[in-house]
Write an enzyme that holds these catalytic residues in place. Structure first.
Site, PDB file in Angstrom:
ATOM      1  N   THR A   1      60.428 -43.742  30.082  1.00  0.00           N
ATOM      2  CA  THR A   1      61.410 -43.318  29.092  1.00  0.00           C
ATOM      3  C   THR A   1      62.193 -44.456  28.464  1.00  0.00           C
ATOM      4  O   THR A   1      63.014 -44.221  27.612  1.00  0.00           O
ATOM      5  CB  THR A   1      62.400 -42.309  29.703  1.00  0.00           C
ATOM      6  OG1 THR A   1      62.724 -42.762  30.997  1.00  0.00           O
ATOM      7  CG2 THR A   1      61.841 -40.933  29.750  1.00  0.00           C
TER       8      THR A   1
ATOM      9  N   LYS B   1      64.644 -44.516  44.165  1.00  0.00           N
ATOM     10  CA  LYS B   1      65.267 -43.592  43.205  1.00  0.00           C
ATOM     11  C   LYS B   1      65.905 -42.471  44.002  1.00  0.00           C
ATOM     12  O   LYS B   1      65.207 -41.725  44.684  1.00  0.00           O
ATOM     13  CB  LYS B   1      64.211 -43.047  42.242  1.00  0.00           C
ATOM     14  CG  LYS B   1      64.783 -42.142  41.155  1.00  0.00           C
ATOM     15  CD  LYS B   1      63.720 -41.723  40.133  1.00  0.00           C
ATOM     16  CE  LYS B   1      64.347 -40.836  39.066  1.00  0.00           C
ATOM     17  NZ  LYS B   1      63.407 -40.488  37.997  1.00  0.00           N
TER      18      LYS B   1
ATOM     19  N   THR C   1      60.683 -44.241  35.622  1.00  0.00           N
ATOM     20  CA  THR C   1      61.535 -44.439  36.794  1.00  0.00           C
ATOM     21  C   THR C   1      61.004 -43.728  38.043  1.00  0.00           C
ATOM     22  O   THR C   1      61.318 -44.133  39.151  1.00  0.00           O
ATOM     23  CB  THR C   1      62.963 -43.958  36.524  1.00  0.00           C
ATOM     24  OG1 THR C   1      62.899 -42.604  36.073  1.00  0.00           O
ATOM     25  CG2 THR C   1      63.630 -44.815  35.479  1.00  0.00           C
ATOM     26  N   ASP C   2      60.198 -42.683  37.859  1.00  0.00           N
ATOM     27  CA  ASP C   2      59.790 -41.876  39.018  1.00  0.00           C
ATOM     28  C   ASP C   2      59.116 -42.704  40.106  1.00  0.00           C
ATOM     29  O   ASP C   2      59.404 -42.533  41.283  1.00  0.00           O
ATOM     30  CB  ASP C   2      58.853 -40.750  38.573  1.00  0.00           C
ATOM     31  CG  ASP C   2      59.615 -39.560  38.019  1.00  0.00           C
ATOM     32  OD1 ASP C   2      60.835 -39.695  37.836  1.00  0.00           O
ATOM     33  OD2 ASP C   2      58.990 -38.508  37.779  1.00  0.00           O
TER      34      ASP C   2
END
Lengths: 638, 408
Positions: free
Chosen positions: B82, B235, B158-159
């Site tokens: 993203t 995360k 980011t996952d």
């Protein structure tokens, strides 16, 4: 402006009405739609916003201009706000209750709802939305209402999220409160078909009445706002934002007409003078100042930049609106970029004549030309003067399309250019919502009675006065009113209780918000059963508001307000008559009033005044035996 | 009719005009002139007419920027995510499709920090990452460094950023900073965290910190980013900007967004201390298994029948039920390396305290110390890619390679 002929000028005004909806949760999360009661923020976040491209790869002009001003936004959060307001979590689906209310309003305005509601992102980067956009959805179009002899078209109804509330702004940034952000609101846009300032006001009132008729919109200051779109035939479309009171609408429209007429005069004057487009030539005139400190601000890292506005000489002081000059149009623009000092011809300043002459010479300004100077850090000074040049060039064309902010006196100040369609792109985190025929049918079958019709019915059916009918029909208590009068009590008494009595209690600081429908019904049940008299209502309601766990009958008996029986009253009357015999002797029938006062003082709220009055008359006149009643009992006894 | 055409749709008494937009279902999605989209049902009452063919939208391209000789050169390798996303007309969803130029256009401040070059390596959502992509990425990074880059930035969803960061930490010995960066709030919104994260990451890429790191928001505000060691970062939130945390270790430092200054608070390898070295061996047949109360011990058999290595996320200090122990023992005897980590994330494994732990040790598990389960998995893949000898695997898993384990 009474002499202004709006028809000749070709005045066209449209309204955008923003009304908050009274739903339990917000439009995209379940946080309450009330402002924080404590007003005490529990957290704070700081953000910056940047322009993003819309889906068509264009950058909106309004967004672009905002982005040129780097600003820091400070958001105050509360125990009543969540990650959605913080822009830290994707939104929940569109609140179905809010959709239903928006559809109801659309149907009341005779509009056609869309088959499928799509949520859009409208880029707004003044910080009022943490995300940098306002979520908004087109719900219905193509409505119309009759206003006297005129038919006004209602173009659109949109469902939107309310923006965060601005608390303050200084050099550190703009501070916003997050509790208001996300409250659902409808935006109703009318066609620009109102042709006089008065008509605009009536239109706003009419739409307001329809909104309140639903009983599902918020009331109170700040829950409804009008934006006014004003144009005259030779002028431009101007949107004036943030009009909170209906009383100001006429003045605002009048003053915008004055502004446009005066700006057209400036355009004509510039044409007459043969003015040409202002060239973007900024001249550094710092050297002209021997002692730069003399112009108000240390020159340290600053420069003095000048621009020549050819043929603008003297126009700076032309009046645009009462107490506003063309100068203000320029200064509104440049203030957005700029914190330094600003000078131009004809304004008071500390610059010496020889320095002005030096500058004029350096930039080749003739007597008909205007010179604008700014003192600031170079890049800001450049942005500021470029904004001035842009505004000056717009003056050659006439009136620029702008979004303006309503000022208290009815004038307006520049906010930003009118936004284009490029600021909209789909909110990809929210699914579209199909609107089924069954859903519309259900809403259509239970549309509320309009307040105007309700008022007529109250006058007709309940014999209320016009004013009282209007008051109760408009109030949030109208449904309760109708529930109570079924008990067989006087409609006027009920209406007065729910309006005037409540106001009186509120004024004295009684927490009337604690009063429930059941409290009122309890009170009127007692009245209806002759267990209490109307004079006791105020006192009983006061007790109930302060201790809501009590019932009306408990409160009235604690206050000693149970009705007295006829015998008790007669006994009391006789006691009073005995004790005031002298008075009766002396004043005859004129003693009636003071006696009534004495009795009522002792039994107020426990007895119907009419009953006391008739019993008192009976007792006093009982002994007159055909004598001229005017002479009174005293004479007959004598 | 094509997407982008201007059309007129008549439906009953009402007529809409606008631009045809992609639709997720059967309805017609129309962008009206004021910018709003609406959906219109297609049925017998709906009539569509073309007004004008749509113009092809040509994305603007900025000319190649001038090289600033005073600034160092940083490579940006994009993998998607993203930090670089746009609205996808087809699905209406946000997808990643930016190249380096797009990133620079979206975040002009970057040009003040370094000269950038780079390429689009992948254009995938990070959940679609695979271990062979880590290998390619490691080789590409090494090639960039050998080609003169003084820092490398990798944009990443980011996952699974933590997994990639760990993989690169094991695979590369680097003389320059290697920085992974992403954004939690999509780049198509003005409030996106992409700009601040990218600016801070670029600062780290031009710094002295020659480590594989993840640079992301430290708080919900746009104030500073933390520099997390690639093997220690996880995360910890689905959506918040400050989702990334260093677990069981201090972050290497922070970058202030307004001053762009870096402050460090942990040891790190300095620039040019080492030559670039790629050790990209990997054994993808490894798994991560989470224990839960009542979990069927046959799950262990199922996993170990198809992997060479298994990381277990045990409870507390590193436990599984007594029932599981014989199954684990059997697998270890078959030559499968089994590493114990904790689903607590914070804290270290200690299998000497309770009986179950001691039995697990006897069964042959390798204690994962204070390694994150995901890091242990990536490390196990990497170690097994280099050696098949269970004793060597055991030794390497207990040895600190890239700051992933401490207290040994």
């Amino acid at each position: 402006m009474k002499s202004v002929d709006y028809e000749v000028l070709g005045l066209r005004v449209g309204l955008e009405i923003h009304q908050q909806l009274d739903t339990k949760g917000k439009l995209f999360c379940n946080c309450p739609t009330e402002l924080s009661k404590s007003g005490q923020p529990t957290y704070e976040i700081h953000r910056h916003l940047q322009v993003s491209e819309s889906e068509l790869g264009e950058i909106d002009r309004a967004a672009l201009e905002e982005a040129q001003i780097k600003r820091r936004f400070i958001y105050k959060g509360y125990d009543t706000t969540c990650l959605v307001e913080n822009d830290e979590e994707p939104p929940s689906p569109l609140n179905p209750d809010a959709i239903d209310i928006a559809l109801e309003i659309a149907l009341l305005l005779g509009m056609t709802p869309v088959d499928e509601i799509h949520t859009m992102r409208k880029i707004v980067i003044d910080g009022s939305n943490t995300s940098g956009f306002q979520r908004t959805a087109f719900v219905a179009s193509d409505g119309k209402i009759s206003l006297g002899d005129n038919l006004i078209h209602i173009d659109t109804v949109c469902l939107e999220e309310e923006a965060a509330q601005k608390i303050s702004e200084d050099t550190n940034g703009v501070v916003y409160s997050l509790d208001r952000l996300g409250i659902p609101l409808v935006e109703i846009t009318t066609s620009p078909e109102a042709t006089t300032p008065g008509q605009v006001c009536s239109l706003a009132k009419w739409i307001g009445m329809i909104l309140r008729s639903t009983g599902k919109v918020k009331r109170g200051i700040g829950t409804i706002r009008q934006d006014i779109n004003v144009s005259i035939a030779k002028g431009a479309r101007i949107e004036i934002k943030g009009v909170q009171t209906l009383d100001m609408i006429e003045t605002i429209v009048e003053r915008e007409v004055i502004r446009q007429v005066n700006l057209l005069k400036i355009k004509d004057e510039l044409r007459k003078r043969g003015a040409k487009k202002v060239k973007e030539v900024l001249v550094d005139v710092s050297e002209v100042f021997d002692s730069p400190q003399g112009i108000g601000k240390p020159l340290k890292n600053n420069v003095v930049l000048a621009v020549k506005l050819p043929s603008f000489g003297g126009l700076i002081l032309w009046e645009i609106q009462p107490d506003r000059q063309f100068f203000d149009e320029l200064s509104d623009r440049l203030k957005r970029f700029f914190r330094g000092a600003f000078y131009t011809d004809g304004l008071p300043n500390e610059i010496g004549d020889d320095q002005i002459a030096g500058i004029r010479k350096k930039i080749g300004a003739g007597p008909d030309d205007c010179v604008v100077l700014v003192v600031d850090e170079e890049s800001r000074a450049r942005s500021a003067l470029n904004a001035v040049i842009q505004r000056a060039n717009e003056a050659l064309e006439g009136i620029p399309e702008e979004t303006r902010r309503a000022l208290q006196n009815g004038n307006s100040a520049y906010m930003r250019p009118l936004p284009g369609a490029a600021r909209m792109y789909p909110e990809t985190d929210v699914l579209s919502v199909p609107i089924s025929g069954e859903r519309l049918k259900k809403i259509n079958s239970s549309l509320p009675e309009l307040i105007c019709k309700r008022k007529g019915r109250y006058v007709r059916e309940y014999d209320l006065s016009d004013d009282l009918a209007e008051l109760i029909a408009c109030s949030e208590q109208s449904a309760l009113f109708e529930r109570i009068i079924i008990l067989g009590v006087s409609p006027t008494l009920v209406a007065k209780t729910l309006t005037a009595t409540l106001s009186e209690l509120r004024r004295e600081g009684t927490p009337v918000q604690h009063l429930t429908d059941d409290h009122f019904i309890g009170v009127f049940e007692m009245i209806s059963a002759n267990k209490m008299v109307k004079e006791g209502i105020l006192e009983v309601l006061r007790v109930l508001a302060n201790t809501p766990s009590k019932t009306a009958s408990v409160a009235s008996s604690e206050l000693g307000l149970e009705m007295l029986g006829k015998e008790d009253i007669e006994k009391l009357i006789m006691q009073v008559i005995e004790s005031k015999r002298d008075l009766i002797k002396e004043r005859g029938t004129d003693a009636m009033q003071p006696l009534m006062g004495l009795i009522m003082e002792r039994v107020r709220g426990k007895v119907d005044g009419k009953l006391v009055s008739s019993l008192l008359k009976e007792k006093i006149y009982g002994g007159i035996n055909g004598e001229d009643r005017k002479r009174g009992m005293g004479q007959s006894e004598g | 009719m094509m997407i982008g055409d201007r059309i007129k749709v008549q439906r009953g008494d009402i007529t809409y005009k606008g631009t045809l937009m992609p639709s997720r279902d059967d309805s017609i999605v129309l962008k009206l002139d004021h910018g709003y989209n609406i959906g219109i049902k297609k049925d017998a009452k709906t009539f569509v007419k073309l007004i004008e063919k749509g113009k092809k939208i040509v994305p603007q391209k900025t000319p190649a920027p001038l090289i600033n000789p005073c600034l160092s050169t940083v490579s940006i390798l994009t993998t998607g995510g993203t930090i670089a996303s746009k609205v996808d007309y087809r699905t209406g969803a946000v997808t990643s499709q930016f190249d380096v130029e797009d990133i620079l256009r979206a975040i002009p401040e970057l040009r003040e920090i370094a000269n950038f070059k780079g390429e689009v390596l992948y254009n995938i959502l990070s959940e679609n990452m695979r271990s062979e992509y880590w290998q390619t990425l490691a080789r590409e990074i090494a090639a960039e460094i050998e080609g003169g880059s003084e820092g490398v930035m990798i944009t990443h969803g980011t996952d699974t950023m933590g997994y990639t960061a760990a993989a690169l930490s094991f695979m590369l010995v680097t003389p320059v900073p290697i920085v992974l960066v992403g954004s939690q709030r999509s780049a198509d919104r003005p409030s996106s965290d992409n700009a601040m994260n990218a600016v801070c990451a670029a600062k780290v890429a031009t710094s002295d910190i020659a480590e594989v790191s993840v640079v992301m928001h430290a708080t919900m505000s746009d104030d500073y980013c933390l520099i997390h060691r690639g093997t220690r970062v996880r995360k910890m939130h689905t959506s918040r900007r400050d989702a990334f945390h260093s677990i069981n270790a201090s972050p290497i430092g922070k970058v202030d967004y307004s001053t762009r200054e870096i402050e460090t608070f942990a040891e790190y390898k300095k620039r040019d201390e080492h030559k670039v070295l790629v050790r990209d061996h990997i054994e993808p047949k490894c798994s991560l298994l989470k224990f839960y109360p009542g979990a069927d011990p046959e799950i262990v058999d199922h996993y170990t029948s198809r992997c060479k290595g298994l990381v277990i996320e045990g409870t507390g200090l590193g436990h599984v039920s007594t029932e599981w122990i014989p199954h684990i023992k059997k697998a270890v005897e078959k030559g499968i390396s089994i590493v114990m980590t904790s689903q607590c994330f914070s804290g270290r494994i200690c299998d000497l305290v309770y009986d179950t732990g001691r039995d697990l040790l006897k069964a042959g598990i390798i204690e994962g110390g204070d390694m994150l389960p995901e890091t242990a998995l990536v490390k196990l893949m990497w170690v097994l890619g280099g050696t098949k000898d269970p004793e060597e695997v055991r030794t390497l898993m207990r040895k600190n390679i890239a700051g992933e384990i401490s207290g040994l």
